[in-house]
Design a protein around this motif. Structure first.
Motif, PDB file in Angstrom:
ATOM      1  N   SER A 202       1.710  17.672  -5.700  1.00  0.00           N
ATOM      2  CA  SER A 202       2.800  16.761  -6.067  1.00  0.00           C
ATOM      3  C   SER A 202       2.206  15.370  -6.278  1.00  0.00           C
ATOM      4  O   SER A 202       1.008  15.168  -6.091  1.00  0.00           O
ATOM      5  CB  SER A 202       3.843  16.730  -4.946  1.00  0.00           C
ATOM      6  N   PRO A 203       3.037  14.378  -6.636  1.00  0.00           N
ATOM      7  CA  PRO A 203       2.512  13.011  -6.788  1.00  0.00           C
ATOM      8  C   PRO A 203       1.860  12.461  -5.528  1.00  0.00           C
ATOM      9  O   PRO A 203       1.067  11.521  -5.601  1.00  0.00           O
ATOM     10  CB  PRO A 203       3.768  12.205  -7.160  1.00  0.00           C
ATOM     11  N   ARG A 204       2.128  13.033  -4.360  1.00  0.00           N
ATOM     12  CA  ARG A 204       1.518  12.552  -3.108  1.00  0.00           C
ATOM     13  C   ARG A 204       0.027  12.842  -3.058  1.00  0.00           C
ATOM     14  O   ARG A 204      -0.704  12.229  -2.287  1.00  0.00           O
ATOM     15  CB  ARG A 204       2.216  13.173  -1.901  1.00  0.00           C
TER      16      ARG A 204
ATOM     17  N   LEU B  83       0.831  -1.199   0.000  1.00  0.00           N
ATOM     18  CA  LEU B  83       0.000   0.000   0.000  1.00  0.00           C
ATOM     19  C   LEU B  83       0.867   1.250   0.000  1.00  0.00           C
ATOM     20  O   LEU B  83       1.911   1.302   0.652  1.00  0.00           O
ATOM     21  CB  LEU B  83      -0.920   0.007   1.218  1.00  0.00           C
ATOM     22  N   LYS B  84       0.405   2.263  -0.721  1.00  0.00           N
ATOM     23  CA  LYS B  84       1.121   3.537  -0.791  1.00  0.00           C
ATOM     24  C   LYS B  84       0.297   4.606  -0.081  1.00  0.00           C
ATOM     25  O   LYS B  84      -0.918   4.664  -0.210  1.00  0.00           O
ATOM     26  CB  LYS B  84       1.363   3.943  -2.244  1.00  0.00           C
ATOM     27  N   LEU B  85       0.989   5.450   0.668  1.00  0.00           N
ATOM     28  CA  LEU B  85       0.323   6.529   1.392  1.00  0.00           C
ATOM     29  C   LEU B  85       0.205   7.755   0.495  1.00  0.00           C
ATOM     30  O   LEU B  85       1.179   8.202  -0.104  1.00  0.00           O
ATOM     31  CB  LEU B  85       1.120   6.887   2.647  1.00  0.00           C
ATOM     32  N   ARG B  86      -1.008   8.264   0.389  1.00  0.00           N
ATOM     33  CA  ARG B  86      -1.254   9.525  -0.315  1.00  0.00           C
ATOM     34  C   ARG B  86      -1.876  10.490   0.685  1.00  0.00           C
ATOM     35  O   ARG B  86      -2.672  10.089   1.539  1.00  0.00           O
ATOM     36  CB  ARG B  86      -2.193   9.320  -1.506  1.00  0.00           C
ATOM     37  N   THR B  87      -1.511  11.751   0.593  1.00  0.00           N
ATOM     38  CA  THR B  87      -2.041  12.739   1.525  1.00  0.00           C
ATOM     39  C   THR B  87      -2.510  13.980   0.779  1.00  0.00           C
ATOM     40  O   THR B  87      -1.889  14.411  -0.191  1.00  0.00           O
ATOM     41  CB  THR B  87      -0.967  13.163   2.550  1.00  0.00           C
TER      42      THR B  87
END
Length: 200
Positions: free
Chosen positions: A177-179, A116-120
């Protein structure tokens, strides 16, 4: 075909073999095209949730949630995605049910990675949309629709890790940004819900 080098094979048999191979290749190509068409149709016909402002739908509440086909989403639409659902388009994360607008995303359909990747979301933006009502979806929906939003982003590119843009709202500009970027086809995990805006 020539008589210069005698062959035990008749010319018609070689032509027939060639036609058979070409015809077989065309059949396989057609089969693959039909499979891709069916898969695309299934994806485009899937239902996802869009936030509609009161002036678009005559309802008692300020905003309503409406299911519509993925193919009908347009740039600028506000989207709700719940845990376990795939993102119906490329979207920018505005806020979520979690602190600081955090969301966990599975991108196995994009890059093959199962972790899993964290996005904010931009913290200041998410806080302003949530107010003191963390986790209250209806409050966040109303807050999103009450704001004038301007989103500027780079043109689409082939890199899955490249995204830059700016988000302007309430007289303030936020760098993206990509986040904050959520790819179409990736899946929301371990997060009750998110609200995003369609960018591509």
């Amino acid at each position: 075909y020539t008589n210069l080098y005698p062959s035990p094979l008749a010319s018609w048999s070689m032509i027939a073999t060639l036609l058979f191979v070409v015809g077989l290749s065309m059949v396989f190509e057609a089969r693959d095209d039909i499979r891709r068409w069916r898969k695309d149709k299934k994806t485009n016909d899937a239902q996802a949730s869009r936030i509609i402002a009161k002036n678009e739908e005559k309802e008692d509440s300020r905003t309503v949630e409406k299911k519509q086909r993925v193919a009908e989403f347009q740039v600028g639409d506000l989207v709700i995605v719940r845990s376990g659902e795939a993102f119906p388009a490329d979207i920018v994360l505005l806020t979520s049910s979690s602190v600081d607008g955090a969301a966990y995303v599975e991108t196995a359909n994009i890059d093959g990675e199962t972790n899993l990747k964290l996005r904010t979301s931009v913290k200041e933006l998410s806080d302003s949309l949530q107010g003191n009502e963390l986790g209250d979806l209806k409050h966040a929906m109303n807050a999103c629709c009450m704001r004038d939003i301007t989103l500027k982003a780079d043109a689409p590119n082939a890199s899955v890790n490249a995204f830059n843009g700016t988000f302007e709202s309430g007289g303030k500009a936020y760098s993206l940004s990509p986040r904050q970027f959520l790819h179409r086809g990736s899946v929301l995990k371990n997060t009750t819900w998110i609200i995003g805006i369609v960018v591509y």
